[in-house]
Design a protein around this motif. Structure first.
Motif, PDB file in Angstrom:
ATOM      1  N   GLY A 102       0.813  -1.210   0.000  1.00 39.63           N
ATOM      2  CA  GLY A 102       0.000   0.000   0.000  1.00 39.63           C
ATOM      3  C   GLY A 102       0.846   1.258   0.000  1.00 39.63           C
ATOM      4  N   ILE A 103       1.939   1.246   0.751  1.00 41.84           N
ATOM      5  CA  ILE A 103       2.815   2.424   0.808  1.00 41.84           C
ATOM      6  C   ILE A 103       3.483   2.667  -0.540  1.00 41.84           C
ATOM      7  CG2 ILE A 103       4.930   3.336   1.831  1.00 41.84           C
ATOM      8  CD1 ILE A 103       4.141   1.861   4.422  1.00 41.84           C
ATOM      9  N   VAL A 104       4.060   1.616  -1.114  1.00 41.02           N
ATOM     10  CA  VAL A 104       4.867   1.781  -2.334  1.00 41.02           C
ATOM     11  C   VAL A 104       4.038   2.243  -3.513  1.00 41.02           C
ATOM     12  CG1 VAL A 104       6.110   0.487  -4.102  1.00 41.02           C
ATOM     13  CG2 VAL A 104       6.769   0.273  -1.732  1.00 41.02           C
ATOM     14  N   TYR A 105       2.901   1.595  -3.777  1.00 36.79           N
ATOM     15  CA  TYR A 105       2.113   1.972  -4.958  1.00 36.79           C
ATOM     16  C   TYR A 105       1.466   3.343  -4.777  1.00 36.79           C
ATOM     17  CZ  TYR A 105       2.942  -2.730  -6.610  1.00 36.79           C
ATOM     18  OH  TYR A 105       3.567  -3.879  -7.041  1.00 36.79           O
ATOM     19  N   ALA A 106       1.144   3.700  -3.550  1.00 33.41           N
ATOM     20  CA  ALA A 106       0.642   5.056  -3.303  1.00 33.41           C
ATOM     21  C   ALA A 106       1.751   6.084  -3.488  1.00 33.41           C
ATOM     22  CB  ALA A 106       0.059   5.142  -1.893  1.00 33.41           C
ATOM     23  N   VAL A 107       2.984   5.731  -3.148  1.00 34.67           N
ATOM     24  CA  VAL A 107       4.131   6.619  -3.364  1.00 34.67           C
ATOM     25  C   VAL A 107       4.310   6.908  -4.858  1.00 34.67           C
ATOM     26  CG1 VAL A 107       6.664   6.622  -3.373  1.00 34.67           C
ATOM     27  CG2 VAL A 107       5.433   6.212  -1.246  1.00 34.67           C
ATOM     28  N   PHE A 108       4.164   5.890  -5.702  1.00 37.09           N
ATOM     29  CA  PHE A 108       4.260   6.111  -7.147  1.00 37.09           C
ATOM     30  C   PHE A 108       3.152   7.048  -7.633  1.00 37.09           C
ATOM     31  CE2 PHE A 108       6.801   2.124  -7.283  1.00 37.09           C
ATOM     32  CZ  PHE A 108       7.888   2.629  -7.976  1.00 37.09           C
ATOM     33  N   LEU A 109       1.957   6.872  -7.098  1.00 36.36           N
ATOM     34  CA  LEU A 109       0.852   7.771  -7.455  1.00 36.36           C
ATOM     35  C   LEU A 109       1.161   9.201  -7.034  1.00 36.36           C
ATOM     36  CD1 LEU A 109      -2.910   7.019  -7.158  1.00 36.36           C
ATOM     37  CD2 LEU A 109      -2.037   9.142  -6.211  1.00 36.36           C
ATOM     38  N   GLY A 110       1.652   9.370  -5.800  1.00 40.66           N
ATOM     39  CA  GLY A 110       1.973  10.710  -5.309  1.00 40.66           C
ATOM     40  C   GLY A 110       3.131  11.342  -6.053  1.00 40.66           C
ATOM     41  N   LEU A 111       4.098  10.523  -6.481  1.00 40.91           N
ATOM     42  CA  LEU A 111       5.221  11.033  -7.264  1.00 40.91           C
ATOM     43  C   LEU A 111       4.725  11.659  -8.569  1.00 40.91           C
ATOM     44  CD1 LEU A 111       8.238  11.212  -8.129  1.00 40.91           C
ATOM     45  CD2 LEU A 111       8.000   8.878  -8.981  1.00 40.91           C
ATOM     46  N   THR A 112       3.871  10.945  -9.287  1.00 43.53           N
ATOM     47  CA  THR A 112       3.337  11.473 -10.539  1.00 43.53           C
ATOM     48  C   THR A 112       2.520  12.730 -10.293  1.00 43.53           C
ATOM     49  OG1 THR A 112       3.141   9.171 -11.243  1.00 43.53           O
ATOM     50  CG2 THR A 112       2.110  10.827 -12.629  1.00 43.53           C
ATOM     51  N   PHE A 113       1.714  12.703  -9.233  1.00 48.78           N
ATOM     52  CA  PHE A 113       0.889  13.860  -8.882  1.00 48.78           C
ATOM     53  C   PHE A 113       1.774  15.089  -8.673  1.00 48.78           C
ATOM     54  CE2 PHE A 113      -1.588  16.716  -6.372  1.00 48.78           C
ATOM     55  CZ  PHE A 113      -2.916  16.443  -6.629  1.00 48.78           C
ATOM     56  N   GLY A 114       2.848  14.927  -7.897  1.00 51.37           N
ATOM     57  CA  GLY A 114       3.727  16.053  -7.604  1.00 51.37           C
ATOM     58  C   GLY A 114       4.447  16.581  -8.826  1.00 51.37           C
ATOM     59  N   ILE A 115       4.922  15.687  -9.701  1.00 53.65           N
ATOM     60  CA  ILE A 115       5.625  16.112 -10.913  1.00 53.65           C
ATOM     61  C   ILE A 115       4.700  16.890 -11.836  1.00 53.65           C
ATOM     62  CG2 ILE A 115       6.720  15.277 -13.031  1.00 53.65           C
ATOM     63  CD1 ILE A 115       7.973  13.041 -11.402  1.00 53.65           C
ATOM     64  N   ILE A 116       3.493  16.371 -12.037  1.00 55.42           N
ATOM     65  CA  ILE A 116       2.522  17.061 -12.911  1.00 55.42           C
ATOM     66  C   ILE A 116       2.215  18.445 -12.359  1.00 55.42           C
ATOM     67  CG2 ILE A 116       0.170  17.019 -13.810  1.00 55.42           C
ATOM     68  CD1 ILE A 116       2.080  15.044 -15.138  1.00 55.42           C
ATOM     69  N   GLU A 117       1.993  18.546 -11.070  1.00 50.31           N
ATOM     70  CA  GLU A 117       1.668  19.844 -10.470  1.00 50.31           C
ATOM     71  C   GLU A 117       2.825  20.825 -10.634  1.00 50.31           C
ATOM     72  OE1 GLU A 117      -0.697  20.783  -6.507  1.00 50.31           O
ATOM     73  OE2 GLU A 117       1.436  20.494  -6.088  1.00 50.31           O
ATOM     74  N   ASN A 118       4.059  20.358 -10.416  1.00 50.55           N
ATOM     75  CA  ASN A 118       5.216  21.245 -10.548  1.00 50.55           C
ATOM     76  C   ASN A 118       5.388  21.745 -11.985  1.00 50.55           C
ATOM     77  OD1 ASN A 118       5.870  21.050  -7.855  1.00 50.55           O
ATOM     78  ND2 ASN A 118       7.360  19.416  -8.140  1.00 50.55           N
ATOM     79  N   ILE A 119       5.176  20.875 -12.963  1.00 50.96           N
ATOM     80  CA  ILE A 119       5.320  21.281 -14.366  1.00 50.96           C
ATOM     81  C   ILE A 119       4.244  22.292 -14.757  1.00 50.96           C
ATOM     82  CG2 ILE A 119       5.177  20.446 -16.749  1.00 50.96           C
ATOM     83  CD1 ILE A 119       6.494  17.864 -15.793  1.00 50.96           C
ATOM     84  N   LEU A 120       3.028  22.112 -14.225  1.00 58.09           N
ATOM     85  CA  LEU A 120       1.933  23.028 -14.564  1.00 58.09           C
ATOM     86  C   LEU A 120       2.174  24.439 -14.028  1.00 58.09           C
ATOM     87  CD1 LEU A 120      -1.161  20.696 -14.038  1.00 58.09           C
ATOM     88  CD2 LEU A 120      -0.231  21.525 -16.201  1.00 58.09           C
ATOM     89  N   TYR A 121       3.017  24.558 -13.002  1.00 51.50           N
ATOM     90  CA  TYR A 121       3.323  25.878 -12.445  1.00 51.50           C
ATOM     91  C   TYR A 121       4.418  26.603 -13.232  1.00 51.50           C
ATOM     92  CZ  TYR A 121       0.504  25.681  -8.189  1.00 51.50           C
ATOM     93  OH  TYR A 121      -0.538  25.671  -7.304  1.00 51.50           O
TER      94      TYR A 121
END
Length: 454
Positions: free
Chosen positions: A101-120
């Motif tokens: 649960g931790i690892v696959y959620a970490v991958f989800l959060g990683l993508t979320f953070g990268i997308i948000e940073n690029i959009l800024y």
């Protein structure tokens, strides 16, 4: 063009480092298709939160920092992350182990953070983007890991035992943490010093779940002994607190177990390098502030503090704590003084008086001499902190026949219902007892110090 490539590269490098760390910490061999699906879900969660956030910003105009920090961003983003984590786990055959649960959620959060940073990229200056990359990316990654851990607890708990509480706890914690992070970032120099503290709190919380995953059996083992996650947790609390009582009575010698493992020389070496670099930038900040603008044109002083002073401090603390917490401490060491309350269980042919240490919703675990005789419907009466709660209906849902003759023999009992006021009364009494224990311990320490002084 060079700047955006640099920002994208920095996001990917940091993301790779953090993901490799959690994969090594949890000793997992991930499934590539599931990893790819987790990344896609991160895209989806980021897209949905962006759309909803834009609509709310358009229709609910407000310049309040509190509104933007705690509602417009944190509530929307953490809610969508949780929704997509639940959907991911339920529909892709994740084994519901805490580590998965931790690892696959970490991958989800990683993508979320990268997308948000690029959009800024179009909205922020270069150094502001660097600041967002080094702080918000690990923050999204860690809060997603925390939500993943709580989601696994929810999915692998008794459905009759209010498992949704885990989801509310995870969402509330990450929402508040995210809200304070946003508030600190929006307030700029007035509150930015709190950002490394918030990052450290998120890291320590996730590290706690990583450590906990090493002492909780996998779901396959729990299924083999017919236990859910919350059942195992409740039974573990009983065994720990029973051991605490036995040690208090002098029946068992207490083992000295350290909270932290020995820190490796390699880790100390990296911490030393980071400390030297941070000290160098700190000396420039104090003694030669004008040099900052020569070395880093267009940077603001608050951005310099966060990127070159606060963030390295977070990394040093993280390195110091990463993999240093001893799992055996959580497995064997007693962290709380038990709350002992009387309980009476009876059916048509047999009754037994016992004690109960802890309640978990409708469930409790109690030591019994003959749990196999307490079959069928039971009448259960409690005496909690001197107050009687009598004739609750319940039944034994699990007992371990291999422990019938041992001091840890007992049974898991499920109540048909337990009023909320009784649960709240138990927590209230527990709080008062912990408060008394704290002051007693404080007085004991003071007496010991005064005796040594004499």
């Amino acid at each position: 063009m060079t700047a955006i490539l640099f920002i994208i590269g920095l996001n990917l490098c940091l993301g790779l480092i953090y993901c490799r760390y959690y994969l090594r910490s949890l000793s997992l061999n991930i499934e590539k298709p599931l990893q790819f699906i987790s990344i896609l879900f991160g895209f989806a969660a980021a897209g949905c939160s962006l759309i909803v956030g834009s609509l709310l910003d358009h229709y609910l105009l407000s310049d309040s920092i509190v509104y933007k920090a705690f509602f417009l961003s944190s509530l929307v983003e953490e809610s969508f992350k949780l929704v997509f984590i639940i959907f991911l786990f339920r529909n892709n055959r994740i084994d519901y182990n805490l580590s998965d649960g931790i690892v696959y959620a970490v991958f989800l959060g990683l993508t979320f953070g990268i997308i948000e940073n690029i959009l800024y990229f179009q909205e922020l200056e270069f150094w502001s983007l660097i600041f967002r990359t080094v702080t918000s990316l690990p923050f999204h990654l860690m809060t997603s890991g925390i939500l993943g851990a709580y989601t696994v607890m929810y999915l692998n708990s008794n459905k009759q035992n209010y498992p949704f509480v885990y989801l509310w706890k995870g969402l509330l914690f990450t929402y508040l943490l995210h809200g304070f992070y946003n508030y600190s970032a929006l307030a700029l120099h007035e509150r930015m010093i709190y950002i490394p503290v918030i990052l450290i709190l998120a890291f320590v919380t996730l590290e706690y779940f990583v450590t906990k995953s090493k002492v909780i059996p996998p779901k396959s083992i729990l299924d083999a002994i017919n236990l859910k996650f919350d059942d195992y947790h409740l039974r573990s609390i009983f065994k720990k607190q029973n051991a605490w009582l036995r040690m208090g009575q002098g029946l068992v010698k207490r083992k000295e177990i350290s909270l932290f493992l020995k820190i490796s020389k390699e880790k100390l070496f990296y911490i030393g390098i980071l400390f030297s670099i941070t000290t160098f930038f700190f000396i420039i900040f104090l003694a030669y502030p004008l040099t900052i603008y020569i070395l880093f044109p267009s940077i603001q002083i608050t951005e310099y503090e966060c990127i070159f002073l606060d963030y390295p401090f977070f990394i040093m603390v993280s390195l110091l704590l990463a993999g240093s917490i001893n799992p055996k401490f959580f497995q064997d060491r007693i962290l709380k003084v038990p709350s002992v309350n009387a309980v009476r269980l009876e059916n048509d042919i047999f009754y037994e008086n016992s004690v109960v240490f802890h309640f978990s919703g409708k469930f409790f675990y109690t030591p019994l001499n003959a749990p196999e005789l307490l079959r069928g419907n039971l009448s259960v009466s409690f005496w909690i902190y001197g107050k009687e709660f009598s004739k609750r209906k319940g039944k034994v849902v699990w007992f371990n026949s291999s422990e019938i003759s041992s001091t840890d023999a007992g049974a898991m009992v499920q109540l048909e219902e337990i009023p909320l006021r009784e649960i709240l009364f138990w927590y209230y009494g527990r709080f008062l007892q912990n408060l008394k224990n704290f002051f007693r311990t404080f007085r004991f320490v003071r007496k010991r110090k005064s005796r040594k002084g004499d």
